[in-house]
Design a protein around this motif. Structure first.
Motif, PDB file in Angstrom:
ATOM      1  N   GLN A  12       0.887  -1.204  -0.008  1.00 32.15           N
ATOM      2  CA  GLN A  12      -0.037   0.082   0.081  1.00 32.15           C
ATOM      3  C   GLN A  12       0.865   1.359   0.066  1.00 32.15           C
ATOM      4  N   ILE A  13       0.376   2.092  -0.830  1.00 29.99           N
ATOM      5  CA  ILE A  13       0.989   3.568  -0.711  1.00 29.99           C
ATOM      6  C   ILE A  13       0.868   4.154   0.751  1.00 29.99           C
ATOM      7  N   LEU A  14       1.958   4.940   1.129  1.00 32.78           N
ATOM      8  CA  LEU A  14       1.753   5.779   2.525  1.00 32.78           C
ATOM      9  C   LEU A  14       0.784   6.894   2.050  1.00 32.78           C
ATOM     10  N   PRO A  15      -0.196   7.143   3.101  1.00 32.15           N
ATOM     11  CA  PRO A  15      -0.977   8.181   2.865  1.00 32.15           C
ATOM     12  C   PRO A  15      -0.385   9.554   2.735  1.00 32.15           C
ATOM     13  N   ALA A  16      -1.021  10.524   2.110  1.00 28.38           N
ATOM     14  CA  ALA A  16      -0.561  11.870   1.755  1.00 28.38           C
ATOM     15  C   ALA A  16      -0.225  12.583   2.958  1.00 28.38           C
ATOM     16  N   ARG A  17      -0.924  12.339   3.960  1.00 27.07           N
ATOM     17  CA  ARG A  17      -0.615  13.028   5.358  1.00 27.07           C
ATOM     18  C   ARG A  17       0.572  12.388   6.321  1.00 27.07           C
ATOM     19  N   ALA A  18       1.112  11.302   5.618  1.00 28.28           N
ATOM     20  CA  ALA A  18       2.055  10.870   6.362  1.00 28.28           C
ATOM     21  C   ALA A  18       3.440  11.595   6.596  1.00 28.28           C
ATOM     22  N   GLU A  19       4.054  11.610   8.006  1.00 23.92           N
ATOM     23  CA  GLU A  19       5.099  12.313   8.135  1.00 23.92           C
ATOM     24  C   GLU A  19       6.201  11.788   7.642  1.00 23.92           C
TER      25      GLU A  19
ATOM     26  N   ASP B 109       4.680   7.478  -4.398  1.00 20.24           N
ATOM     27  CA  ASP B 109       4.757   6.187  -4.617  1.00 20.24           C
ATOM     28  C   ASP B 109       5.492   5.626  -3.702  1.00 20.24           C
ATOM     29  N   VAL B 110       5.597   6.299  -2.440  1.00 24.55           N
ATOM     30  CA  VAL B 110       6.584   5.679  -1.343  1.00 24.55           C
ATOM     31  C   VAL B 110       5.650   4.737  -0.461  1.00 24.55           C
ATOM     32  N   VAL B 111       6.137   3.388  -0.406  1.00 22.46           N
ATOM     33  CA  VAL B 111       5.390   2.316   0.572  1.00 22.46           C
ATOM     34  C   VAL B 111       5.833   2.325   1.901  1.00 22.46           C
ATOM     35  N   SER B 112       7.236   2.595   2.234  1.00 20.40           N
ATOM     36  CA  SER B 112       7.910   2.490   3.663  1.00 20.40           C
ATOM     37  C   SER B 112       9.119   3.577   3.495  1.00 20.40           C
ATOM     38  N   VAL B 113       9.121   3.934   4.860  1.00 22.55           N
ATOM     39  CA  VAL B 113      10.243   4.699   5.112  1.00 22.55           C
ATOM     40  C   VAL B 113      10.881   4.343   6.397  1.00 22.55           C
ATOM     41  N   ALA B 114      12.243   3.594   6.405  1.00 25.22           N
ATOM     42  CA  ALA B 114      12.373   3.126   7.887  1.00 25.22           C
ATOM     43  C   ALA B 114      14.040   3.277   8.001  1.00 25.22           C
ATOM     44  N   THR B 115      14.410   3.464   9.323  1.00 23.11           N
ATOM     45  CA  THR B 115      15.641   4.033   9.913  1.00 23.11           C
ATOM     46  C   THR B 115      16.215   2.639  10.282  1.00 23.11           C
ATOM     47  N   ARG B 116      17.361   2.450   9.909  1.00 21.09           N
ATOM     48  CA  ARG B 116      18.073   0.882  10.145  1.00 21.09           C
ATOM     49  C   ARG B 116      19.592   1.074   9.930  1.00 21.09           C
ATOM     50  N   ALA B 117      20.135  -0.160  10.679  1.00 15.30           N
ATOM     51  CA  ALA B 117      21.543   0.137  10.522  1.00 15.30           C
ATOM     52  C   ALA B 117      22.086  -0.396   9.323  1.00 15.30           C
ATOM     53  N   LEU B 118      23.373   0.039   8.823  1.00 13.26           N
ATOM     54  CA  LEU B 118      24.005  -0.556   7.639  1.00 13.26           C
ATOM     55  C   LEU B 118      25.362  -0.572   7.918  1.00 13.26           C
ATOM     56  N   ASP B 119      26.040  -1.408   8.112  1.00  9.76           N
ATOM     57  CA  ASP B 119      27.675  -1.427   8.489  1.00  9.76           C
ATOM     58  C   ASP B 119      27.960  -0.438   9.607  1.00  9.76           C
ATOM     59  N   GLY B 120      27.109  -0.709  10.889  1.00 12.27           N
ATOM     60  CA  GLY B 120      27.483   0.307  11.814  1.00 12.27           C
ATOM     61  C   GLY B 120      26.964   1.730  11.902  1.00 12.27           C
TER      62      GLY B 120
END
Length: 244
Positions: free
Chosen positions: A58-65, A75-86
């Motif tokens: 599902q596409i993120l709602p227009a009001r999503a922060e 067309d964004v379905v997810s935005v996530a913060t994660r670790a990559l090589d520390g």
């Protein structure tokens, strides 16, 4: 005479052993052939209900922060913060399956990742006996049956005795698959089992279907022959001998 008697007893014993083993093993062969033929009739898309249940994200709602630096948001379905090589990165996934990595604060594009980063990810992921990374190669098309995307991806080869390779998404920096000589042996045996010598994922081939049906009839006919050779209880003869 003693020798002939011994051979006769051995023949009778072997015949009985063969008969009962055939009965036990034949039941499993019948199940394998019958279920194999049935699976060949079934469409995998229908088995997985893909024809009636959509897996589309599902596409993120227009009001999503969303981060201010994120330009295309429709067309964004997810935005996530994660670790990559520390390090901390922001991962953005879009409806077309595309993945990009960004600096969480500035939005600077960090993907595709470099060979050095891919090597570092592979070293962090290794938990087996001590070894080293032998090679890193960017692949953009299928590597036999071993890896079929998504592309581009880094192929990292370890220097272990099982010739282990990992495939790391160049866009996402995630480990997509791990392959070793053990996996390659299993893949070869699986191909023989389903009679798909090239793709290893087609259980609906005509070869498998025909051999499954033929094997089912062979097993069934074997049971018929076995039933004809089983000792028959002659009730009338038994009654006459017992005088009843």
């Amino acid at each position: 005479m003693a020798s002939r008697s011994l051979k006769l007893r051995l023949h009778v014993f072997s015949s009985k052993l063969h008969k009962w083993l055939a009965l036990l093993i034949g039941a499993q062969v019948l199940l394998w052939m019958g279920t194999g033929a049935l699976m060949s009739f079934l469409d995998l898309e229908e088995v997985r209900s893909e024809h009636i249940v959509s897996r589309a994200a599902q596409i993120l709602p227009a009001r999503a922060e969303l981060p201010e630096w994120l330009e295309r948001q429709d067309d964004v379905v997810s935005v996530a913060t994660r670790a990559l090589d520390g390090k901390v990165v922001t991962e953005v996934r879009r409806a077309d399956g595309g993945v990009t990595l960004h600096d969480p604060h500035s939005g600077r594009l960090l993907s595709p990742i470099s060979a050095a980063t891919a090597r570092a990810i592979a070293r962090r992921a290794w938990i087996g006996p001590e070894t080293s990374v032998n090679a890193a190669r960017l692949v953009e098309r299928d590597v036999g049956t071993e890896f079929r995307g998504p592309f581009p991806a880094w192929q990292i080869t370890y220097d272990d005795r099982d010739a282990t390779r990992v495939y790391i998404g160049a866009s996402s920096g995630t480990i997509l698959s791990a392959r070793s000589d053990t996996w390659r042996l299993f893949d070869f045996i699986w191909g023989l089992h389903i009679m798909d010598w090239t793709q290893r994922d087609r259980i609906n081939s005509w070869w498998l279907l025909l051999f499954g049906i033929a094997g089912t009839f062979i097993a069934l006919s074997g049971f018929v022959l076995l039933a004809n050779r089983l000792p028959r209880i002659r009730w009338l003869s038994w009654k006459r001998k017992s005088g009843s």
